[in-house]
Design a protein around this motif. Structure first.
Motif, PDB file in Angstrom:
ATOM      1  N   ALA A   3     140.224 -22.667  52.998  1.00 39.18           N
ATOM      2  CA  ALA A   3     139.653 -22.716  54.182  1.00 39.18           C
ATOM      3  C   ALA A   3     138.614 -21.281  53.987  1.00 39.18           C
ATOM      4  O   ALA A   3     137.021 -21.085  54.259  1.00 39.18           O
ATOM      5  CB  ALA A   3     138.994 -22.471  56.020  1.00 39.18           C
ATOM      6  N   PHE A   4     138.917 -20.339  54.381  1.00 37.34           N
ATOM      7  CA  PHE A   4     138.767 -18.551  54.413  1.00 37.34           C
ATOM      8  C   PHE A   4     137.897 -19.239  52.523  1.00 37.34           C
ATOM      9  O   PHE A   4     136.741 -18.583  52.980  1.00 37.34           O
ATOM     10  CB  PHE A   4     139.408 -17.494  54.673  1.00 37.34           C
ATOM     11  CG  PHE A   4     138.204 -16.174  54.922  1.00 37.34           C
ATOM     12  CD1 PHE A   4     138.145 -15.763  55.194  1.00 37.34           C
ATOM     13  CD2 PHE A   4     139.241 -15.657  53.451  1.00 37.34           C
ATOM     14  CE1 PHE A   4     137.816 -14.822  54.879  1.00 37.34           C
ATOM     15  CE2 PHE A   4     137.890 -14.409  53.171  1.00 37.34           C
ATOM     16  CZ  PHE A   4     137.688 -13.646  53.834  1.00 37.34           C
ATOM     17  N   LYS A   5     138.189 -19.376  51.872  1.00 42.64           N
ATOM     18  CA  LYS A   5     138.164 -19.542  50.227  1.00 42.64           C
ATOM     19  C   LYS A   5     136.168 -19.967  50.378  1.00 42.64           C
ATOM     20  O   LYS A   5     135.941 -19.503  49.970  1.00 42.64           O
ATOM     21  CB  LYS A   5     138.957 -19.655  49.449  1.00 42.64           C
ATOM     22  CG  LYS A   5     140.498 -18.632  49.240  1.00 42.64           C
ATOM     23  CD  LYS A   5     141.475 -19.183  48.894  1.00 42.64           C
ATOM     24  CE  LYS A   5     142.367 -17.898  48.103  1.00 42.64           C
ATOM     25  NZ  LYS A   5     143.959 -18.522  47.386  1.00 42.64           N
ATOM     26  N   ASN A   6     136.763 -21.072  50.752  1.00 39.62           N
ATOM     27  CA  ASN A   6     135.656 -22.043  50.591  1.00 39.62           C
ATOM     28  C   ASN A   6     134.696 -22.236  52.157  1.00 39.62           C
ATOM     29  O   ASN A   6     134.274 -23.026  51.780  1.00 39.62           O
ATOM     30  CB  ASN A   6     136.327 -23.883  50.511  1.00 39.62           C
ATOM     31  CG  ASN A   6     136.890 -23.868  49.323  1.00 39.62           C
ATOM     32  OD1 ASN A   6     136.701 -23.301  48.277  1.00 39.62           O
ATOM     33  ND2 ASN A   6     137.827 -24.277  49.046  1.00 39.62           N
ATOM     34  N   ILE A   7     134.592 -20.828  52.505  1.00 38.59           N
ATOM     35  CA  ILE A   7     133.501 -21.602  52.891  1.00 38.59           C
ATOM     36  C   ILE A   7     131.704 -20.878  53.046  1.00 38.59           C
ATOM     37  O   ILE A   7     131.244 -21.949  53.490  1.00 38.59           O
ATOM     38  CB  ILE A   7     133.712 -19.851  54.212  1.00 38.59           C
ATOM     39  CG1 ILE A   7     132.873 -19.537  55.801  1.00 38.59           C
ATOM     40  CG2 ILE A   7     133.257 -18.686  53.144  1.00 38.59           C
ATOM     41  CD1 ILE A   7     133.860 -20.667  56.766  1.00 38.59           C
ATOM     42  N   ARG A   8     132.040 -20.929  51.326  1.00 39.07           N
ATOM     43  CA  ARG A   8     130.477 -20.914  51.486  1.00 39.07           C
ATOM     44  C   ARG A   8     130.471 -22.894  50.991  1.00 39.07           C
ATOM     45  O   ARG A   8     128.684 -22.725  51.193  1.00 39.07           O
ATOM     46  CB  ARG A   8     130.609 -19.921  49.826  1.00 39.07           C
ATOM     47  CG  ARG A   8     130.162 -18.834  50.513  1.00 39.07           C
ATOM     48  CD  ARG A   8     130.367 -18.103  48.685  1.00 39.07           C
ATOM     49  NE  ARG A   8     130.696 -16.298  49.444  1.00 39.07           N
ATOM     50  CZ  ARG A   8     130.363 -16.015  48.178  1.00 39.07           C
ATOM     51  NH1 ARG A   8     130.757 -15.834  47.236  1.00 39.07           N
ATOM     52  NH2 ARG A   8     130.664 -14.185  49.275  1.00 39.07           N
ATOM     53  N   GLY A   9     131.241 -23.355  50.944  1.00 36.16           N
ATOM     54  CA  GLY A   9     130.861 -24.701  50.551  1.00 36.16           C
ATOM     55  C   GLY A   9     130.714 -25.662  51.914  1.00 36.16           C
ATOM     56  O   GLY A   9     130.449 -26.097  51.610  1.00 36.16           O
ATOM     57  N   PHE A  10     130.630 -25.058  52.724  1.00 34.32           N
ATOM     58  CA  PHE A  10     130.494 -25.759  54.615  1.00 34.32           C
ATOM     59  C   PHE A  10     129.506 -25.951  54.958  1.00 34.32           C
ATOM     60  O   PHE A  10     128.573 -24.775  54.078  1.00 34.32           O
ATOM     61  CB  PHE A  10     131.005 -24.894  55.168  1.00 34.32           C
ATOM     62  CG  PHE A  10     130.755 -25.137  56.994  1.00 34.32           C
ATOM     63  CD1 PHE A  10     131.432 -26.603  56.770  1.00 34.32           C
ATOM     64  CD2 PHE A  10     130.044 -24.805  57.862  1.00 34.32           C
ATOM     65  CE1 PHE A  10     131.211 -27.187  58.391  1.00 34.32           C
ATOM     66  CE2 PHE A  10     130.506 -25.438  58.510  1.00 34.32           C
ATOM     67  CZ  PHE A  10     130.818 -26.760  59.342  1.00 34.32           C
ATOM     68  N   SER A  11     128.827 -26.733  54.400  1.00 39.16           N
ATOM     69  CA  SER A  11     127.632 -27.498  54.433  1.00 39.16           C
ATOM     70  C   SER A  11     127.000 -27.320  56.091  1.00 39.16           C
ATOM     71  O   SER A  11     125.639 -28.019  56.222  1.00 39.16           O
ATOM     72  CB  SER A  11     127.061 -28.339  53.606  1.00 39.16           C
ATOM     73  OG  SER A  11     127.828 -29.400  54.217  1.00 39.16           O
ATOM     74  N   GLY A  12     126.895 -27.271  57.615  1.00 41.19           N
ATOM     75  CA  GLY A  12     126.876 -27.653  58.394  1.00 41.19           C
ATOM     76  C   GLY A  12     127.856 -28.375  59.156  1.00 41.19           C
ATOM     77  O   GLY A  12     128.950 -29.000  58.261  1.00 41.19           O
ATOM     78  N   GLY A  13     127.409 -29.325  59.636  1.00 39.91           N
ATOM     79  CA  GLY A  13     128.592 -30.794  60.229  1.00 39.91           C
ATOM     80  C   GLY A  13     128.670 -30.081  61.306  1.00 39.91           C
ATOM     81  O   GLY A  13     128.841 -28.634  61.988  1.00 39.91           O
ATOM     82  N   ASP A  14     130.052 -31.087  61.452  1.00 44.35           N
ATOM     83  CA  ASP A  14     132.033 -30.315  62.633  1.00 44.35           C
ATOM     84  C   ASP A  14     132.405 -29.608  61.845  1.00 44.35           C
ATOM     85  O   ASP A  14     132.992 -30.192  61.152  1.00 44.35           O
ATOM     86  CB  ASP A  14     131.876 -31.816  63.060  1.00 44.35           C
ATOM     87  CG  ASP A  14     132.801 -31.955  64.199  1.00 44.35           C
ATOM     88  OD1 ASP A  14     133.562 -30.413  64.583  1.00 44.35           O
ATOM     89  OD2 ASP A  14     133.741 -32.741  64.083  1.00 44.35           O
TER      90      ASP A  14
END
Length: 136
Positions: A3-14
């Motif tokens: 999750a930390f490595k891919n936080i940039r991939g989080f596009s919003g939402g829940d």
């Protein structure tokens, strides 16, 4: 860490659904690599969830008899849950233990919402049947 490595991939939402999806996929990846094929999952619940199930929902003080009955019922539910096929157990745990809504479960499990609803209905029927069959 994923999750930390891919936080940039989080596009919003829940964010809860996003993290649970990462946890689910990481767990399945680890199990695929490390678990023998003959091993059957027996405990999907953490200690806190087991304690909640064993707790009797009354305001009256527990007698030794009611405590024993509650413990036996909790064991019966755990055994019935363990007997469910993984796809049904997964949606049932996410809904009833983690209290996620259908849309969030669909995101976490990467399933259409209709599939989540049908699996949940079937899981409840299977669970009720398993508990009834196990009843003395």
């Amino acid at each position: 860490m994923r999750a930390f490595k891919n936080i940039r991939g989080f596009s919003g939402g829940d964010p809860r659904a996003w993290v649970l999806t990462i946890v689910r996929n990481t767990s399945y990846s680890w199990l695929a690599k490390n678990r023998p094929k003959a091993l059957v999952l027996s405990e999907d619940l953490d200690q806190r969830a087991r304690e909640r199930i064993e707790q009797v929902a009354t305001d009256e003080p527990q007698t030794p008899e009611t405590a024993l009955i509650a413990k036996l019922e909790a064991q019966q539910v755990r055994k019935a849950m363990a007997s469910l096929p993984v796809p049904f157990r997964e949606v049932l745990v996410l809904r009833e233990i983690h209290d996620l809504d259908y849309r969030t479960i669909a995101e976490v499990a990467a399933l259409p919402i209709g599939t989540v609803m049908s699996r949940l209905a079937r899981a409840r029927r299977l669970l009720a049947a398993a508990i009834t069959a196990d009843a003395p």
